[in-house]
Design a protein around this motif. Sequence first.
Motif, mmCIF file in Angstrom:
data_model
loop_
_atom_site.group_PDB
_atom_site.id
_atom_site.type_symbol
_atom_site.label_atom_id
_atom_site.label_comp_id
_atom_site.label_asym_id
_atom_site.label_seq_id
_atom_site.Cartn_x
_atom_site.Cartn_y
_atom_site.Cartn_z
ATOM 1 N N ARG A 59 112.295 -66.055 -40.047
ATOM 2 C CA ARG A 59 111.325 -65.370 -39.199
ATOM 3 C C ARG A 59 112.047 -64.616 -38.078
ATOM 4 O O ARG A 59 111.667 -63.498 -37.721
ATOM 5 C CB ARG A 59 110.346 -66.391 -38.601
ATOM 6 N N LEU A 60 113.096 -65.219 -37.555
ATOM 7 C CA LEU A 60 113.880 -64.537 -36.527
ATOM 8 C C LEU A 60 114.541 -63.285 -37.084
ATOM 9 O O LEU A 60 114.576 -62.235 -36.430
ATOM 10 C CB LEU A 60 114.945 -65.486 -35.965
ATOM 11 N N ARG A 61 115.064 -63.393 -38.299
ATOM 12 C CA ARG A 61 115.709 -62.239 -38.937
ATOM 13 C C ARG A 61 114.708 -61.087 -39.101
ATOM 14 O O ARG A 61 115.011 -59.930 -38.783
ATOM 15 C CB ARG A 61 116.267 -62.658 -40.302
ATOM 16 N N ALA A 62 113.507 -61.430 -39.575
ATOM 17 C CA ALA A 62 112.488 -60.403 -39.793
ATOM 18 C C ALA A 62 112.026 -59.788 -38.473
ATOM 19 O O ALA A 62 111.832 -58.565 -38.381
ATOM 20 C CB ALA A 62 111.299 -61.021 -40.533
ATOM 21 N N LYS A 63 111.852 -60.622 -37.447
ATOM 22 C CA LYS A 63 111.398 -60.121 -36.152
ATOM 23 C C LYS A 63 112.434 -59.183 -35.519
ATOM 24 O O LYS A 63 112.085 -58.161 -34.920
ATOM 25 C CB LYS A 63 111.110 -61.279 -35.211
ATOM 26 N N GLU A 117 112.185 -55.948 -37.288
ATOM 27 C CA GLU A 117 110.925 -55.288 -36.952
ATOM 28 C C GLU A 117 110.990 -54.621 -35.584
ATOM 29 O O GLU A 117 110.460 -53.525 -35.370
ATOM 30 C CB GLU A 117 109.802 -56.328 -36.973
ATOM 31 N N LYS A 118 111.658 -55.272 -34.620
ATOM 32 C CA LYS A 118 111.750 -54.734 -33.269
ATOM 33 C C LYS A 118 112.894 -53.737 -33.118
ATOM 34 O O LYS A 118 113.111 -53.200 -32.028
ATOM 35 C CB LYS A 118 111.921 -55.882 -32.267
ATOM 36 N N GLY A 119 113.666 -53.529 -34.186
ATOM 37 C CA GLY A 119 114.766 -52.585 -34.122
ATOM 38 C C GLY A 119 115.962 -53.081 -33.344
ATOM 39 O O GLY A 119 116.787 -52.287 -32.874
ATOM 40 N N LEU A 120 116.068 -54.394 -33.205
ATOM 41 C CA LEU A 120 117.184 -54.969 -32.456
ATOM 42 C C LEU A 120 118.434 -55.114 -33.311
ATOM 43 O O LEU A 120 119.532 -55.335 -32.785
ATOM 44 C CB LEU A 120 116.781 -56.347 -31.901
ATOM 45 N N ILE A 121 118.277 -55.002 -34.622
ATOM 46 C CA ILE A 121 119.401 -55.127 -35.543
ATOM 47 C C ILE A 121 119.042 -54.382 -36.814
ATOM 48 O O ILE A 121 117.873 -54.352 -37.221
ATOM 49 C CB ILE A 121 119.703 -56.630 -35.825
#
Length: 590
Positions: free
Chosen positions: A374-378, A381-385
């Motif tokens: 879930r952290l990976r997807a978030k 999604e937020k464009g942080l990575i």
Amino acid sequence: MSAVSSDIAADFIVEAQEILDRLGEQLVALEQSPEDRDQLNAVFRGFHTLKGGAGFLGVTAMVNLCHAAEETLGTVRAGQGQLTSAHFDAAQRSLDWLQGMLDALSNGTEPPHAPPELIAQFALESPGPGTGDRGPGKATAAPAAAASGDISDDEFENLLDSLHGAAAPGSKPLQPGPGKATAKAAAPASAPVPGPRSPVPAAKAAEVETTVRVDTRRLDDIVNLIGELVLARNRLKTLRTRIRDEELERAVGVLDVATARLQSAVMRTRMQPVGKVFSRFPKVARDVARSLQKEVELELVGAETELDRNLVEALADPLVHLVRNGIDHGIEAPGLREASGKPRSGRLRLAARQEGDYVAIEVQDDGAGIDPERLRAKAREKGLIDAEAAARLSADECLNLIFLPGFSTKAEVTDISGRGVGMDVVQSRIRELGGQIQIQSELGRGSRFLIRVPLTLAILPTLLVQAGEAVYALPLARVQEVMHAPEKTLKWFDGRPVLDRRSHTLPLLDLRGWLGLQVPPETLFTIVLLQMGDSRFGLIVDQVRGREEVVIKPLPRALRGLPGYAGATLIGDGRLAMILDVDGLRESMA
């Protein structure tokens, strides 16, 4: 406020702060065990002592609020009433107001008055036997106005004793200054005035007076001077190896031992138990749990562990955030816990222990745990990575995504979380303190945040290494071992050198290349293995110069904010050496 000595006011603020810190923990314990007479008496004494000191200083806002709490607690102590959840809510809210009043006193401003509805909330439902005609709302009367008046010299002396302790034998009573014949105490009429104290024999008083208050700025000055002495000692130890004089050897040896003992003694004077910070968390946990309609039991372990005073204060905010996060994000609602076979009440554990020159503090919950996917997807999604970088992350590396600025898994913004500001600030603050933070989590079982910080910020044990002509210092607590590796044992992965070591592939960073220096061809590499959380990596250097205790100095202005640097110091030969940030070095390899 009445016209009293600023020293007395300052002493009151210090003592009142200690009482407030204890009251938060005592109130939570009393709410959990209302039949505990010792806790009830302790809470009563806390509010009573605050009221007495505030009355002496003429702080009517504090007197009124403490009097309302004291009246209700006194009635309950007499067996003429019972405390309800509303009373405990009022008591906890009153601590927030009292803290605000203390802050105002510290800043030299007028303390704010608590709202009338808060004072009214302390009133008991109905008068108990023998309480006269006092009904609901009667405890809200302003007690200070009824008691303003002159006090005698004996009463004035007794009030001073209640703040400072009995005067030393042979000391003269405090005489009022010109134009101040008496001090006015805005204490309620119902507050008993302490009676005269029995004279204390000189021998007995000498046994009792074993402590003295010292301004912390003086301690800081002494610590700075000790730092300069350590630098001078290191310089002499370096010169000793060149001069080779027997008498000088002995003199420097004696100085070395004396400096080490003096350093240890001075550092101990700045040490405080982490319990000073821990004591506020029962209240924090209770307030957050009630606002989220969750049930939480807080366990405190190792509160007696000592740490540098500056670090104890600096750790407060990061720990508050971790505790709030553990309850908000970690521990599930009572219904969900029961559905998954867990107890309704979640457990949050806050523990401290000493590990050599470092202190480890962990915040652990038995909640839902953190889902790395879930952290990976978030993060994507937020464009942080980017997607490619996200795909390469292991499960443990995904957990560290919560430290990215702006990262949050909360769908809604609340007073507690969801703003995307928090864990990155926590990590930055811990790094500023020369520490590190790591995460362990298991879905359905809970999460554990482990913080490691040095015992003191003043003097740091380091390993000195050389790259080119310059010397650099690595925090010794992060050094695992020093090794030499032939060129043929190194491998390359994604254009970077790695080393197979005991069934593990360790990434390597060449400090010379990182600094922009020319890397000479060589057949044997000197590698320092460094620890970062649960992972390790190797730092290639020209040579290792040995261990040395250094005094941490601020970075030169040109280097402030640059990753990889944590500070500067002077080493034994008089040269400036940069203290390297191990976490910053590792992140530069990403």
